[in-house]
Write a protein that holds these residues in place. Structure first.
Motif, short mmCIF file in Angstrom:
data_model
loop_
_atom_site.label_atom_id
_atom_site.label_comp_id
_atom_site.label_asym_id
_atom_site.label_seq_id
_atom_site.Cartn_x
_atom_site.Cartn_y
_atom_site.Cartn_z
N SER A 124 0.93 -1.19 0.04
CA SER A 124 -0.04 0.01 0.01
C SER A 124 0.91 1.14 -0.05
CB SER A 124 -1.05 0.05 1.09
OG SER A 124 -0.29 -0.07 2.48
N LYS A 125 2.12 0.98 0.62
CA LYS A 125 2.93 2.22 0.62
C LYS A 125 3.35 3.02 -0.74
CE LYS A 125 6.98 3.49 3.35
NZ LYS A 125 7.94 3.00 4.44
N THR A 126 4.04 1.97 -1.39
CA THR A 126 4.54 2.18 -2.83
C THR A 126 3.97 1.81 -4.06
OG1 THR A 126 5.87 0.17 -3.04
CG2 THR A 126 6.70 2.07 -1.88
N GLY A 127 2.76 0.96 -3.86
CA GLY A 127 2.11 0.38 -4.98
C GLY A 127 2.99 -0.72 -5.80
N GLN A 128 3.94 -1.15 -5.17
CA GLN A 128 4.88 -1.96 -6.01
C GLN A 128 4.40 -3.42 -5.47
OE1 GLN A 128 8.04 -1.61 -7.86
NE2 GLN A 128 6.81 0.32 -8.14
N TYR A 129 4.95 -4.42 -6.22
CA TYR A 129 4.38 -5.85 -5.69
C TYR A 129 5.60 -6.32 -4.86
CZ TYR A 129 0.69 -6.03 -9.02
OH TYR A 129 -0.44 -5.92 -9.60
N LEU A 130 5.35 -7.03 -3.86
CA LEU A 130 6.38 -7.63 -3.12
C LEU A 130 6.34 -9.24 -3.30
CD1 LEU A 130 8.87 -7.43 -0.97
CD2 LEU A 130 7.03 -7.36 0.89
N CYS A 131 7.35 -9.71 -3.75
CA CYS A 131 7.60 -11.29 -3.97
C CYS A 131 8.44 -11.58 -2.88
CB CYS A 131 8.16 -11.45 -5.31
SG CYS A 131 7.51 -11.06 -6.70
N THR B 192 10.44 -14.85 -1.30
CA THR B 192 10.96 -16.10 -1.79
C THR B 192 11.50 -16.80 -0.75
OG1 THR B 192 13.15 -15.33 -2.50
CG2 THR B 192 11.29 -14.96 -4.12
N ASN B 193 12.10 -17.99 -1.19
CA ASN B 193 12.84 -18.85 -0.05
C ASN B 193 14.28 -18.10 -0.13
OD1 ASN B 193 13.34 -19.84 -2.72
ND2 ASN B 193 13.76 -21.98 -2.13
N ASN B 194 14.53 -17.32 -0.73
CA ASN B 194 15.79 -16.57 -0.93
C ASN B 194 15.69 -14.89 -0.88
OD1 ASN B 194 18.52 -16.90 -1.50
ND2 ASN B 194 18.41 -16.65 -3.38
N GLY B 195 14.90 -14.70 0.05
CA GLY B 195 14.82 -13.04 0.15
C GLY B 195 13.62 -12.33 -0.55
N SER B 196 13.37 -11.37 -0.51
CA SER B 196 12.29 -10.54 -0.86
C SER B 196 12.43 -9.73 -2.24
CB SER B 196 11.41 -9.64 -0.09
OG SER B 196 10.98 -10.42 0.90
N ILE B 197 11.89 -9.48 -3.26
CA ILE B 197 11.92 -8.60 -4.47
C ILE B 197 10.90 -7.74 -4.47
CG2 ILE B 197 12.61 -8.77 -6.82
CD1 ILE B 197 13.39 -11.54 -6.40
N GLU B 198 11.09 -6.38 -4.82
CA GLU B 198 10.03 -5.47 -5.02
C GLU B 198 10.21 -5.39 -6.56
OE1 GLU B 198 9.64 -1.81 -2.96
OE2 GLU B 198 10.67 -2.76 -1.36
N ALA B 199 8.62 -5.34 -7.21
CA ALA B 199 8.82 -5.16 -8.63
C ALA B 199 7.57 -4.43 -8.93
CB ALA B 199 8.60 -6.57 -9.21
N ALA B 200 7.51 -3.60 -10.04
CA ALA B 200 6.71 -2.89 -10.55
C ALA B 200 5.52 -3.57 -11.16
CB ALA B 200 6.94 -1.71 -11.45
N ASN B 201 6.02 -4.92 -11.80
CA ASN B 201 5.09 -5.68 -12.49
C ASN B 201 5.29 -7.18 -12.24
OD1 ASN B 201 4.32 -3.47 -14.75
ND2 ASN B 201 6.34 -3.38 -14.93
N VAL B 202 4.41 -7.92 -12.11
CA VAL B 202 4.68 -9.50 -12.07
C VAL B 202 3.83 -10.30 -12.95
CG1 VAL B 202 4.26 -11.39 -10.49
CG2 VAL B 202 5.16 -9.11 -9.60
N VAL B 203 4.48 -11.24 -13.66
CA VAL B 203 3.92 -12.00 -14.65
C VAL B 203 3.95 -13.67 -14.23
CG1 VAL B 203 3.87 -12.98 -16.85
CG2 VAL B 203 4.59 -10.56 -16.62
N ILE B 204 2.67 -13.95 -13.74
CA ILE B 204 2.70 -15.37 -13.07
C ILE B 204 2.40 -16.34 -14.50
CG2 ILE B 204 1.43 -16.81 -11.66
CD1 ILE B 204 0.63 -14.40 -10.18
N ALA B 205 3.58 -17.12 -14.74
CA ALA B 205 3.69 -17.85 -15.83
C ALA B 205 3.76 -19.54 -15.34
CB ALA B 205 4.69 -17.38 -16.70
N THR B 206 3.07 -19.86 -14.52
CA THR B 206 3.22 -20.92 -14.03
C THR B 206 2.41 -22.12 -14.50
OG1 THR B 206 1.56 -20.74 -12.23
CG2 THR B 206 3.97 -20.23 -11.67
N GLY B 207 1.70 -21.85 -15.34
CA GLY B 207 0.82 -22.83 -16.00
C GLY B 207 -0.62 -23.12 -15.48
#
Length: 188
Positions: free
Chosen positions: A108-115, A117-132
């Motif tokens: 809510s603070k930045t409007g970014q996505y927070l992913c 993971t089992n290896n840390g967190s990543i902030e992204a402007a866009n996320v594509v879910i391509a898992t089938g």
């Protein structure tokens, strides 16, 4: 501090790699997160005798066509895995394997996505879910009525007839998977 990137693609199969190809063409910064290896589901959720269900001449991804001696034949699964891996190399896909996304939320603070993971967190402007589309086996609830002594296995867990107990076999489903598995059982 979280790592930041423009676009995160979740899934390193053909859909995720295709998205990577087009983002690269546009010069967009991106990263593919894959929980296993590139093309993992083709590696670990197919049976030993699996073949692609369309002729070889149909196998292609943007900018890359499957090369073979017989365009009318049907490629075995190991060839599809090789093709997908070679494609990832060809397009220089920025892939991190062994990274599982455990949650995804919009901040809510930045409007970014927070992913996360089992290896840390990543902030992204866009996320594509391509898992089938088929992440979980669709097993009808009535299967709980089948006696416990009857062995059952979903197509994603079937490898070959050696894992089955002796006796008759019933293949439920007449789609591509059911037909190929029935053919595999007939040949063994």
């Amino acid at each position: 501090m979280n790592e930041r990137i423009d676009t995160v693609i979740i899934g390193g199969g053909h859909a995720g790699l295709t998205m990577s190809y087009f983002l690269s063409q546009l010069g967009r910064e991106h990263l593919i997160l894959e929980r296993g290896r590139v093309g993992e589901r083709w590696r670990s959720e197919r049976w030993d005798s699996f073949c692609f269900q369309f002729p070889n001449w149909t196998i292609e991804l943007p900018g890359y066509k499957y090369q073979c001696d017989d365009p009318e034949a049907f490629a075995p699964g190991r060839e599809i895995v090789r093709f997908i891996q070679d494609y990832a190399t060809f397009i220089k896909a920025p892939t991190r394997c062994g990274v599982e996304v455990t949650s995804l939320e919009r901040t809510s603070k930045t409007g970014q996505y927070l992913c996360r993971t089992n290896n840390g967190s990543i902030e992204a402007a866009n996320v594509v879910i391509a898992t089938g589309p088929y992440q979980r086996a669709a097993i009808p609830s009535m299967s709980s009525d089948v006696p416990k002594h009857i062995f059952g296995v979903h197509s994603s867990g079937y490898r070959n007839s050696n894992q089955l107990p002796p006796g008759a076999v019933l293949v439920v489903g007449s789609g591509a998977s059911g037909c190929q598995i029935a053919d595999d059982l007939e040949d063994s």
